[in-house]
Design an enzyme around this catalytic site. Structure first.
Site, PDB file in Angstrom:
ATOM      1  N   GLY A  22      -3.083   4.909  -2.882  1.00  0.00           N
ATOM      2  CA  GLY A  22      -2.917   3.640  -4.360  1.00  0.00           C
ATOM      3  C   GLY A  22      -1.636   2.400  -3.634  1.00  0.00           C
TER       4      GLY A  22
ATOM      5  N   PRO B  74       0.397  -1.347  -0.096  1.00  0.00           N
ATOM      6  CA  PRO B  74       0.032   0.093  -0.263  1.00  0.00           C
ATOM      7  C   PRO B  74       0.622   1.521   0.023  1.00  0.00           C
ATOM      8  CG  PRO B  74      -0.954  -2.165   1.431  1.00  0.00           C
ATOM      9  CD  PRO B  74       0.559  -1.836   0.551  1.00  0.00           C
ATOM     10  N   LYS B  75       0.024   1.859  -1.009  1.00  0.00           N
ATOM     11  CA  LYS B  75       1.028   3.387  -0.287  1.00  0.00           C
ATOM     12  C   LYS B  75       0.154   4.521   0.598  1.00  0.00           C
ATOM     13  CE  LYS B  75       2.325   7.753  -3.262  1.00  0.00           C
ATOM     14  NZ  LYS B  75       2.284   8.367  -2.177  1.00  0.00           N
ATOM     15  N   TRP B  76       1.481   4.305   1.751  1.00  0.00           N
ATOM     16  CA  TRP B  76       0.800   4.957   2.437  1.00  0.00           C
ATOM     17  C   TRP B  76       0.799   7.696   2.708  1.00  0.00           C
ATOM     18  CZ3 TRP B  76      -1.516   2.280   6.432  1.00  0.00           C
ATOM     19  CH2 TRP B  76      -1.173   0.946   6.237  1.00  0.00           C
TER      20      TRP B  76
END
Length: 352
Positions: A176, A28-30
Site C-alpha cells: 500500500g 510506499p508502505k514498506w
C-alpha cells in the site's frame, strides 16, 4: 550513547483510510520490521515498534549504519529483506533467532536493507517538534552520500502518481501507501499518518479455532485453502471480534466439533516432522515460544468469506477480517486459484 532523542522511542503510527488523502506527501508502505535507528559514533541501537532493541539480530545492518549514516542521528524506517526483485517478509521473520551462530549465518545468507522515511535527530539537534516537510528535507540531505543497503524511500506530492504506485508496487511485495501531513510534528505512538492498503476477499474453509486468552470463548478461526493436489493448507486466522460475537461464534461452531482428529486434515499438527515444508496451526510461535498455539479441530465443512490485504508466500500476511458465512459454497471449491495475483514489478524500480 548521548543523543538529543534517546531510546526507547515508540514510532509514530498510521490510521487506515479507504482513499489516499491529499496531504502533500505520499510514499510506499514498506513491508518489514518498523525500526528506529539510534547512532552515536560506533554505538548503534536498533529499536523495534514495541521499543525492544533488535540490534543483536542484524549485525550487518549495524555495520551499514556505521558506514552510511551521519555520525550522530536518529532515523525512523523499515528493515526489509530483498529476495530477487521482491520484499521477502518470510525470510525476514527467520532472522529473529536466539542462537548467535544462527544469527551470524543468516546475516550472510539473507542480509537486510534499511529504508529510511523520517529523521528524528541529527547531530545535537532534536527535530521531532519540526514539521514533517522540514524533517524530510533534512533526511534527503543527510542520506545523500548513503548507498545500499541503506535507502531513502521514494515520495510524491502527486495524487495521480501515488495511485499508480498503489496499483503497481504491490507486484514488488509492498502492501500500500502512506500519506503524511507536511506540517505535523513527530508524535510517538500516535496515529498521525494515513495508510491505504489493498483489500481483497477469499472464501476459506474453517477447520478449527483457538480459545481466547481471557477464558472459554472463541479467540480465532483457523482458515484453510486447498492446493491442486487436494491438500488443505493453514493460511491464516480471522480474529477481530467483539466479546459477544466470540460467544455467538462458539455456539455456531458447536455442531462441527465432533471430529476424529486422526481423520482431520491437520490432525498431525502435534508431530513436529509434519511442519516441514508448510505452516500448520500447532507450530511454535517464533515470537513467543510459551504462547499456546494448540487448536480445537472442526469438521472442515464450513466456508467463510474473509477480507485480506495480500499474501506472503502461501499465507495471508495479516489477520483476515470476517465478512460472512458462505453456506452456498462447497469447501472443496476453496482453493488458491481464487486469489488475485498482482502483476510483477521490479523492487529496484521502487527503490530508485
Amino acid at each position: 550513547m548521548d543523543l538529543p532523542v534517546m531510546p526507547p522511542v515508540s514510532p509514530m503510527l498510521a490510521k487506515s483510510v479507504k482513499k489516499i488523502p491529499d496531504v502533500g506527501h505520499v510514499e510506499p508502505k514498506w513491508d518489514g520490521f518498523r525500526t528506529i535507528i539510534f547512532r552515536d559514533g560506533d554505538d548503534v541501537v536498533l529499536g523495534s515498534r514495541n521499543e525492544r532493541p533488535m540490534t543483536r539480530y542484524f549485525p550487518e545492518l549495524v555495520d551499514a549504519v556505521r558506514e552510511h549514516l551521519p555520525a550522530r542521528c536518529v532515523l525512523d524506517g523499515e528493515i526489509v529483506v530483498i529476495t530477487g526483485e521482491r520484499l521477502d517478509f518470510e525470510a525476514l521473520q527467520q532472522r529473529i533467532h536466539p542462537a548467535q551462530s544462527r544469527v551470524e549465518m543468516l546475516a550472510e545468507r539473507t542480509p537486510v536493507s534499511f529504508v529510511a522515511f523520517d529523521l528524528l535527530a541529527l547531530g545535537g539537534e532534536d527535530l521531532t517538534a519540526q514539521p514533517f516537510g522540514r524533517r524530510r528535507d533534512r533526511l534527503v540531505e543527510a542520506l545523500a552520500p548513503a548507498d545500499a543497503p541503506v535507502h531513502l524511500t521514494r515520495a510524491t506530492a502527486d495524487l495521480g502518481e501515488a495511485r499508480e504506485w498503489f496499483d503497481t508496487f504491490e507486484g514488488a511485495g509492498l502492501d500500500g501507501v502512506i500519506a503524511k501531513p507536511l506540517d505535523g510534528p513527530y508524535q510517538p505512538n500516535k496515529r498521525a499518518m494515513y495508510k491505504v492498503k489493498h483489500e481483497r476477499t477469499a472464501d476459506c474453509v474453517v477447520a478449527g479455532f483457538r480459545w481466547h486468552k481471557s477464558g472459554p470463548v472463541l479467540g480465532s478461526l483457523l482458515l484453510g485453502l486447498y492446493d491442486d493436489a487436494g491438500t488443505l493448507h493453514h493460511v491464516g486466522v480471522a480474529a477481530s471480534f467483539s466479546m459477544a460475537r466470540r460467544k455467538e461464534l462458539l455456539e455456531e461452531l458447536e455442531p462441527y466439533r465432533e471430529v476424529d482428529l486422526a481423520e482431520h486434515p491437520w490432525g498431525a499438527w502435534a508431530d513436529q516432522e509434519a511442519h516441514a515444508g508448510r505452516r500448520m496451526p500447532g507450530a511454535v510461535s517464533r515470537w513467543n515460544a510459551t504462547k499456546d498455539l494448540s487448536f480445537e479441530p472442526l469438521r472442515p465443512e464450513l466456508v467463510l468469506e474473509v477480507a485480506y490485504d495480500h499474501m506472503e508466500g502461501d499465507r495471508f500476511r495479516h489477520t483476515a477480517q470476517f465478512r460472512r458465512w458462505r453456506p452456498d459454497r462447497d469447501p472443496s471449491s476453496c482453493g488458491y486459484d481464487q486469489l488475485q495475483e498482482p502483476a510483477t514489478y521490479r523492487l529496484s524500480d521502487v527503490l530508485g
